[in-house]
Design a protein around this motif. Structure first.
Motif, PDB file in Angstrom:
ATOM      1  N   VAL A 168     -84.030 -40.075  58.321  1.00 58.24           N
ATOM      2  CA  VAL A 168     -84.562 -40.054  56.951  1.00 58.24           C
ATOM      3  C   VAL A 168     -85.878 -39.269  56.903  1.00 58.24           C
ATOM      4  CG1 VAL A 168     -85.523 -41.483  55.118  1.00 58.24           C
ATOM      5  CG2 VAL A 168     -83.414 -42.178  56.253  1.00 58.24           C
ATOM      6  N   VAL A 169     -86.728 -39.516  57.877  1.00 54.19           N
ATOM      7  CA  VAL A 169     -88.000 -38.785  57.921  1.00 54.19           C
ATOM      8  C   VAL A 169     -87.757 -37.301  58.158  1.00 54.19           C
ATOM      9  CG1 VAL A 169     -90.200 -38.548  59.135  1.00 54.19           C
ATOM     10  CG2 VAL A 169     -89.270 -40.825  58.693  1.00 54.19           C
ATOM     11  N   LEU A 170     -86.852 -36.967  59.089  1.00 55.07           N
ATOM     12  CA  LEU A 170     -86.539 -35.562  59.349  1.00 55.07           C
ATOM     13  C   LEU A 170     -85.956 -34.887  58.108  1.00 55.07           C
ATOM     14  CD1 LEU A 170     -85.036 -35.607  62.964  1.00 55.07           C
ATOM     15  CD2 LEU A 170     -87.234 -34.657  62.207  1.00 55.07           C
ATOM     16  N   TRP A 171     -85.126 -35.609  57.370  1.00 54.43           N
ATOM     17  CA  TRP A 171     -84.567 -35.041  56.137  1.00 54.43           C
ATOM     18  C   TRP A 171     -85.668 -34.662  55.161  1.00 54.43           C
ATOM     19  CZ3 TRP A 171     -85.011 -37.400  51.267  1.00 54.43           C
ATOM     20  CH2 TRP A 171     -84.345 -36.717  50.236  1.00 54.43           C
ATOM     21  N   ALA A 172     -86.643 -35.542  54.974  1.00 54.73           N
ATOM     22  CA  ALA A 172     -87.744 -35.249  54.047  1.00 54.73           C
ATOM     23  C   ALA A 172     -88.548 -34.032  54.510  1.00 54.73           C
ATOM     24  CB  ALA A 172     -88.651 -36.471  53.912  1.00 54.73           C
ATOM     25  N   VAL A 173     -88.792 -33.941  55.805  1.00 56.76           N
ATOM     26  CA  VAL A 173     -89.562 -32.803  56.328  1.00 56.76           C
ATOM     27  C   VAL A 173     -88.769 -31.509  56.184  1.00 56.76           C
ATOM     28  CG1 VAL A 173     -90.598 -31.825  58.406  1.00 56.76           C
ATOM     29  CG2 VAL A 173     -90.878 -34.261  57.903  1.00 56.76           C
ATOM     30  N   ILE A 174     -87.471 -31.563  56.493  1.00 52.25           N
ATOM     31  CA  ILE A 174     -86.640 -30.355  56.411  1.00 52.25           C
ATOM     32  C   ILE A 174     -86.505 -29.876  54.974  1.00 52.25           C
ATOM     33  CG2 ILE A 174     -84.291 -29.492  56.750  1.00 52.25           C
ATOM     34  CD1 ILE A 174     -84.134 -31.234  59.248  1.00 52.25           C
ATOM     35  N   VAL A 175     -86.399 -30.805  54.031  1.00 51.66           N
ATOM     36  CA  VAL A 175     -86.340 -30.409  52.623  1.00 51.66           C
ATOM     37  C   VAL A 175     -87.599 -29.638  52.239  1.00 51.66           C
ATOM     38  CG1 VAL A 175     -86.397 -31.282  50.259  1.00 51.66           C
ATOM     39  CG2 VAL A 175     -84.740 -32.200  51.872  1.00 51.66           C
ATOM     40  N   GLY A 176     -88.757 -30.137  52.661  1.00 46.86           N
ATOM     41  CA  GLY A 176     -90.001 -29.431  52.358  1.00 46.86           C
ATOM     42  C   GLY A 176     -90.064 -28.052  52.992  1.00 46.86           C
ATOM     43  N   ILE A 177     -89.657 -27.958  54.266  1.00 45.65           N
ATOM     44  CA  ILE A 177     -89.691 -26.663  54.956  1.00 45.65           C
ATOM     45  C   ILE A 177     -88.707 -25.686  54.323  1.00 45.65           C
ATOM     46  CG2 ILE A 177     -89.208 -25.525  57.159  1.00 45.65           C
ATOM     47  CD1 ILE A 177     -90.211 -28.021  58.568  1.00 45.65           C
ATOM     48  N   SER A 178     -87.548 -26.181  53.914  1.00 39.32           N
ATOM     49  CA  SER A 178     -86.538 -25.291  53.331  1.00 39.32           C
ATOM     50  C   SER A 178     -87.024 -24.645  52.039  1.00 39.32           C
ATOM     51  CB  SER A 178     -85.252 -26.077  53.064  1.00 39.32           C
ATOM     52  OG  SER A 178     -85.429 -27.020  52.011  1.00 39.32           O
TER      53      SER A 178
END
Length: 264
Positions: free
Chosen positions: A209-219
């Motif tokens: 869940v945390v990685l998803w939030a970070v990846i969304v921001g980076i994308s």
């Protein structure tokens, strides 16, 4: 021996060739030179005098050079634009990582507001437990709050999206032409914190869940949708929005009408 008359004539002739201003300041006529004391008196005499002179170099510097805060802000803005353009590696098909653009767009849809709103509303309608309805109703409230706050901030700031962005975003509205802050980043951070606090998940799922939030921001930066500061501020804003949701938490005691509506 020259006669006094000849001497007077020569002095008169010499005085006639003097400049006019020397004759005017002389108290004894055009042929008699002024004394040093008389010249000091004339120079000290009051008069209109010259007007205010040109500004000093220090004054010019004060007008031309902005404040330290202005210089720092402009420097940060320049760094932000430069870094955002360099990191927009999936902005177009011909970019450095253009082949990864379809994957980035899938991540974009995963953080979009419409799938989250529709999925939460569907789960709320299908839920048969009071605890589940309470969590889903507050998640729906959080998603609606996020949409309103992001729209307000975007309308106030009105920062344009990066020039290298390709306007092929999934389901946009008029306010989506603005860039600050990133709505995907605010939503991802808020949902991440909400899920971690109200769902019992195993540690690997919590990490995902945390990685998803970070990846969304980076994308958002990689696709060229937003600048780095848009995403950074969006993550902070979303993290803080959850505190607002917790403060106004909806429960059967605080909002009995809503729970009575959804229970039927």
């Amino acid at each position: 021996m020259p006669s006094p008359r000849g001497s007077r004539e020569r002095r008169a002739a010499a005085g006639a060739g003097r400049p006019e201003f020397l004759s005017l300041v002389s108290p004894r006529g055009p042929g008699i030179p002024d004394s040093p004391s008389r010249r000091r008196e004339v120079s000290a005499a009051p008069g209109p005098g010259p007007g205010p002179g040109p500004p000093l170099p220090e004054e010019d510097c004060m007008k031309l050079n902005p404040s330290f805060t202005g210089i720092a802000l402009r420097s940060l803005l320049a760094i932000d634009l430069w870094a955002s353009k360099r990191l927009g590696v999936c902005a177009r098909e011909g970019s450095a990582w253009g082949s990864a653009r379809p994957l980035m767009k899938v991540i974009e849809v995963s953080g979009h507001g419409i799938p989250w709103l529709l999925g939460t509303a569907y789960g709320l309608c299908r839920s048969d437990s009071s605890a589940g309805r309470e969590v889903l109703l507050n998640l729906l409230f959080a998603l609606l709050l996020d949409l309103v706050l992001v729209a307000v901030v975007k309308g106030l700031v009105r920062r344009r999206r990066p020039t290298h962005n390709k306007m092929d975003m999934f389901v946009t509205v008029s306010v989506d032409k603005y860039s600050f802050p990133s709505g995907h980043a605010t939503r991802a951070a808020m949902v991440c914190r909400f899920v971690l606090h109200h769902l019992v998940l195993a540690i690997p799922l919590r990490v995902l869940v945390v990685l998803w939030a970070v990846i969304v921001g980076i994308s958002r930066v990689m696709l060229g949708r937003h600048n780095v500061t848009d995403v950074a501020f969006g993550l902070i804003m979303g993290y803080m929005q959850y505190s607002v949701v917790e403060y106004f938490w909806l429960s059967p005691l605080s909002a009995p009408t809503l729970f009575a509506l959804w229970s039927h």
